[in-house]
Design a protein around this motif. Structure first.
Motif, short mmCIF file in Angstrom:
data_model
loop_
_atom_site.label_atom_id
_atom_site.label_comp_id
_atom_site.label_asym_id
_atom_site.label_seq_id
_atom_site.Cartn_x
_atom_site.Cartn_y
_atom_site.Cartn_z
N ARG A 46 0.76 -1.01 0.12
CA ARG A 46 -0.13 0.01 0.10
C ARG A 46 0.97 1.20 0.04
N PHE A 47 1.83 1.15 0.80
CA PHE A 47 2.88 2.34 0.71
C PHE A 47 3.32 2.53 -0.64
N ARG A 48 3.88 1.59 -1.41
CA ARG A 48 4.56 2.02 -2.60
C ARG A 48 3.38 2.14 -3.59
N GLU A 49 2.00 1.93 -3.38
CA GLU A 49 1.07 2.40 -4.38
C GLU A 49 0.76 4.04 -4.17
N ILE A 50 0.80 4.35 -2.76
CA ILE A 50 0.66 5.56 -2.40
C ILE A 50 1.82 6.78 -3.02
N MET A 51 3.00 6.23 -2.82
CA MET A 51 4.29 6.73 -3.29
C MET A 51 4.24 6.88 -4.86
N ALA A 52 3.70 5.86 -5.38
CA ALA A 52 3.65 6.01 -6.77
C ALA A 52 2.68 6.81 -7.35
N GLN A 53 1.45 6.92 -6.47
CA GLN A 53 0.38 8.03 -7.00
C GLN A 53 1.10 9.37 -6.80
N VAL A 54 1.73 9.80 -5.45
CA VAL A 54 2.42 10.96 -5.33
C VAL A 54 3.31 11.30 -6.26
N LYS A 55 4.24 10.48 -6.66
CA LYS A 55 5.14 10.73 -7.96
C LYS A 55 4.40 11.09 -9.37
N ALA A 56 3.21 10.45 -9.50
CA ALA A 56 2.72 10.57 -10.65
C ALA A 56 2.09 11.85 -10.64
N ASP A 57 1.40 12.39 -9.49
CA ASP A 57 0.95 13.86 -9.32
C ASP A 57 1.91 14.69 -9.53
N GLU A 58 3.03 14.50 -8.88
CA GLU A 58 4.37 15.35 -8.93
C GLU A 58 4.53 15.53 -10.40
N ASN A 59 4.66 14.36 -11.22
CA ASN A 59 5.10 14.54 -12.66
C ASN A 59 4.10 15.55 -13.34
N LYS A 60 2.68 15.38 -12.94
CA LYS A 60 1.55 15.92 -13.76
C LYS A 60 1.93 17.52 -13.46
N LYS A 61 2.16 17.86 -12.26
CA LYS A 61 2.39 19.23 -11.79
C LYS A 61 3.52 20.14 -12.62
N VAL A 62 4.55 19.17 -12.93
CA VAL A 62 5.73 19.66 -13.48
C VAL A 62 5.44 19.80 -15.00
N ALA A 63 4.76 18.96 -15.62
CA ALA A 63 4.43 18.76 -17.00
C ALA A 63 3.62 20.03 -17.70
#
Length: 101
Positions: free
Chosen positions: A84-101
Motif C-alpha cells: 500500500r505504501f508503494r502504491e501511495i508513493m507511486a501516486q504521489v510521484k505521478a501527481d508531481e510529474n503532472k504538476k511539472v508537465a
C-alpha cells in the motif's frame, strides 16, 4: 509518546486505539508473567526471572505455536502495508510529474 505523535497524522482514532491495544497485549502478558514467576524484585533486576519460568511445561508448545502464528501475521501485515505504501508513493510521484508537465 508514539500515541501523541500519531495524533498529528491523518489516521482515524479508531485505528490508533485498536493498534495501541493490540500492541500492548503481548507486552502486558509478558511483564505480568515475569512478575508472577519471580519471588521478589531483585530476581527480576538480576535477570534470574524470565517468561519461560512462568509457563507450565505443557503450555510451552502452545506459546511456540502462538509465536509462529504471531510472527506470520506480522509479516503478512507488513507486506500489505509495504504494498500500500508503494502504491501511495507511486501516486504521489505521478501527481508531481503532472504538476511539472
Amino acid at each position: 509518546i508514539k500515541n501523541y505523535g500519531l495524533s498529528i497524522l491523518d489516521i482515524p482514532i479508531a485505528k490508533i486505539v485498536i493498534a495501541s491495544f493490540m500492541a500492548g497485549i503481548p507486552f502486558s502478558a509478558a511483564w505480568a508473567g515475569i512478575g508472577a514467576s519471580s519471588k521478589n524484585l531483585a530476581e527480576i533486576m538480576e535477570g534470574k526471572a524470565n517468561l519461560s519460568d512462568a509457563l507450565p511445561e505443557e503450555n510451552r508448545e502452545l506459546l511456540a505455536i502462538l509465536a509462529v502464528v504471531g510472527l506470520g501475521s506480522f509479516v503478512y501485515v507488513l507486506g500489505k502495508f509495504g504494498a500500500r505504501f508503494r502504491e501511495i508513493m507511486a501516486q504521489v510521484k505521478a501527481d508531481e510529474n503532472k504538476k511539472v508537465a
